[in-house]
Design an enzyme around this catalytic site. Structure first.
Site, PDB file in Angstrom:
ATOM      1  CD  GLU A  93      -3.595   5.709  -9.169  1.00  0.00           C
ATOM      2  OE1 GLU A  93      -3.817   6.716  -8.942  1.00  0.00           O
ATOM      3  OE2 GLU A  93      -2.702   4.416  -8.577  1.00  0.00           O
ATOM      4  CB  CYS A 106      -4.222  -3.391  -7.240  1.00  0.00           C
ATOM      5  SG  CYS A 106      -4.836  -2.224  -5.739  1.00  0.00           S
ATOM      6  CB  CYS A 113     -10.868   6.987  -0.081  1.00  0.00           C
ATOM      7  SG  CYS A 113     -10.547   6.079   1.844  1.00  0.00           S
ATOM      8  CB  CYS A 117      -4.678   6.078   6.057  1.00  0.00           C
ATOM      9  SG  CYS A 117      -5.720   5.263   6.429  1.00  0.00           S
ATOM     10  CB  CYS A 120      -3.069   7.099   1.835  1.00  0.00           C
ATOM     11  SG  CYS A 120      -4.072   6.393   0.891  1.00  0.00           S
ATOM     12  CB  CYS A 334      -1.070   4.849  -3.067  1.00  0.00           C
ATOM     13  SG  CYS A 334       0.214   3.279  -2.711  1.00  0.00           S
TER      14      CYS A 334
HETATM   15  N1  SAH Z   1      -9.009   1.499   2.491  1.00  0.00           N
HETATM   16  C1  SAH Z   1      -8.600   0.101   2.469  1.00  0.00           C
HETATM   17  C2  SAH Z   1      -7.532  -0.218   0.966  1.00  0.00           C
HETATM   18  C3  SAH Z   1      -6.542   0.564   0.458  1.00  0.00           C
HETATM   19  S1  SAH Z   1      -5.341   1.464   0.169  1.00  0.00           S
HETATM   20  C4  SAH Z   1      -6.809   0.395   3.696  1.00  0.00           C
HETATM   21  O1  SAH Z   1      -7.101   0.708   4.308  1.00  0.00           O
HETATM   22  O2  SAH Z   1      -6.714  -0.993   3.935  1.00  0.00           O
HETATM   23  C5  SAH Z   1      -4.346  -0.086   0.448  1.00  0.00           C
HETATM   24  C6  SAH Z   1      -2.339   0.057   1.757  1.00  0.00           C
HETATM   25  O3  SAH Z   1      -2.553   0.975   1.083  1.00  0.00           O
HETATM   26  C7  SAH Z   1      -3.081   0.191   2.734  1.00  0.00           C
HETATM   27  O4  SAH Z   1      -2.523  -1.087   3.876  1.00  0.00           O
HETATM   28  C8  SAH Z   1      -2.696   1.505   2.806  1.00  0.00           C
HETATM   29  O5  SAH Z   1      -2.067   1.384   4.034  1.00  0.00           O
HETATM   30  C9  SAH Z   1      -1.548   1.057   2.023  1.00  0.00           C
HETATM   31  N2  SAH Z   1      -1.035   2.686   1.319  1.00  0.00           N
HETATM   32  C10 SAH Z   1      -1.428   3.764   1.151  1.00  0.00           C
HETATM   33  N3  SAH Z   1      -1.302   4.845   0.655  1.00  0.00           N
HETATM   34  C11 SAH Z   1       0.154   4.394   0.622  1.00  0.00           C
HETATM   35  C12 SAH Z   1       1.514   5.004   0.562  1.00  0.00           C
HETATM   36  N4  SAH Z   1       1.390   6.008   0.338  1.00  0.00           N
HETATM   37  N5  SAH Z   1       2.317   4.286   0.625  1.00  0.00           N
HETATM   38  C13 SAH Z   1       2.544   2.979   1.169  1.00  0.00           C
HETATM   39  N6  SAH Z   1       1.118   2.442   1.980  1.00  0.00           N
HETATM   40  C14 SAH Z   1       0.015   2.893   1.569  1.00  0.00           C
END
Ligand code: SAH
Length: 345
Positions: A93, A106, A113, A117, A120, A334
């Site tokens: 994406e 972006c 990944c 998390c 995510c 995301c």
């Molecule tokens: N791996 C990196 C960058 C990718 S995610 C990181 O962890 O920072 C980019 C941002 O989006 C991160 O802050 C992540 O925690 C957030 N993110 C991921 N899924 C999300 C969601 N469902 N809602 C809001 N933020 C989210």
């Protein structure tokens, strides 16, 4: 996967070495770099000031890895979300955001990944593979070709953990900031990490002028471990000291990203501790009401509550923004768009 290397991934110096190895004069490297990163072609045959012989030679040794938009969703607010297909059939994406100050893209740094998390979508099926530096750059170039305008700002906040793909990520930064190439200002680039401590320090030592965003999301190790497995590896105290090192070394203020999850990390105590961390780092805070994903039960903090939390932080002299939701009418992001696309195929 192709055997041949992605020539678009080579930094200027590396390209010069490779062109020299083909017994070519060094100005040929300038020409190829210009074709790849200024004119942004994706085929050797378009490099018309090179001899046919050299073009064939390059094509037999190298490849320009394809990054092709196969689906584009356009929002009424100007946001565009792209599914890009890669040469090996994987999809990623990319998102275009239009601001008053210009176009921002972006990009993804990996296919999937492995950071895990809990909130995510990108991590649900784990890591598929790293992106090359060229594949990261080509996401920007593809968007530019689509809109017929230059992109001046980049955020590395799509799928993937850039610091888990450190060498390709740093080559990418060198590539797109190169004055002989795309020439995007380092200060217009933000990279986001979940907090890989040794890599934050390595990145600081590169002294790029990019902004580092830390995905904090919880203010105690105990709570962070419940939503971010990486917290089992690095304690908050270590992460914060690595961020302080980044600031001291580069002079660039850290951004703290804090995704608000209702009932999980949006209480009084959470915000009090968040204020303390932000203050100690002189950091900017970016509040992001979480984007709920199908695979998990988390709910977002309401917009009203987010504003109240913002006010509380501001009373503590913290510089804070609530991330504007863009492109709401065209799907959540995301990593969710990619998952939907894959399921539909
Ligand atoms: N791996 C990196 C960058 C990718 S995610 C990181 O962890 O920072 C980019 C941002 O989006 C991160 O802050 C992540 O925690 C957030 N993110 C991921 N899924 C999300 C969601 N469902 N809602 C809001 N933020 C989210």
């Amino acid at each position: 996967m192709s055997e041949r290397e992605d020539i678009r991934s080579f930094t200027y110096d590396k390209l010069r070495e490779r062109i020299a190895a083909l017994s070519q004069k060094s100005f040929r490297a300038d020409q190829v770099f210009d074709w790849l990163h200024v004119k942004k072609v994706d085929d050797f045959d378009q490099m018309t000031n090179l001899s046919k012989e050299l073009r064939d030679k390059l094509a037999s040794e190298y490849e320009i890895y394809e990054v092709k938009a196969v689906s584009t969703l356009k929002s009424s607010d100007g946001t565009r979300k792209y599914i890009h297909r890669l040469h090996d059939g994987n999809v990623i994406e990319t998102v275009l955001l239009r601001y008053e100050y210009g176009n921002s893209v972006c990009i993804s740094s990996q296919v999937g990944c492995r950071m895990g998390c809990r909130f995510c979508a990108s991590t649900v099926d784990g890591l598929v593979r790293d992106l090359t530096a060229g594949e990261m750059a080509a996401q920007i170039y593809s968007v530019e070709a689509d809109i017929g305008e230059r992109v001046g700002h980049v955020v590395v906040m799509g799928s993937g953990e850039p610091l888990d793909n450190f060498d390709n990520f740093t080559d990418f930064i060198e590539l797109i900031t190169d004055k002989r190439g795309a020439c995007i200002g380092a200060r217009n680039i933000t990279a986001s990490t979940c907090g890989l401590v040794p890599k934050i320090r390595d990145l600081a030592d590169r002294r790029y002028q990019i902004t580092l965003a830390l995905s904090l999301h919880a203010t105690t190790d105990e709570k962070r471990k419940t939503i971010m497995p990486v917290a089992n590896k690095y304690a908050l105290s270590e992460i914060i000291s690595a961020c302080r090192y980044y600031f001291d070394t580069t002079g660039r203020r850290i951004t703290l990203e804090y995704s608000l999850i209702s009932g999980v990390n949006d209480g009084e105590e959470d915000i009090r501790l968040l204020a303390g961390i932000a203050k100690s780092l002189g950091a900017h805070v970016n509040l992001i009401p979480i984007n709920p994903i199908e695979e998990r039960q988390y709910r977002a903090t309401s917009r009203n509550d987010a504003v109240l939390l913002k006010n509380k932080l501001e009373k503590n002299d913290i510089n804070v923004t609530i991330r504007r939701e863009m492109g709401r009418d065209i799907q959540a992001s995301c990593g969710q768009l990619r998952r939907k696309y894959i399921k539909s195929q």
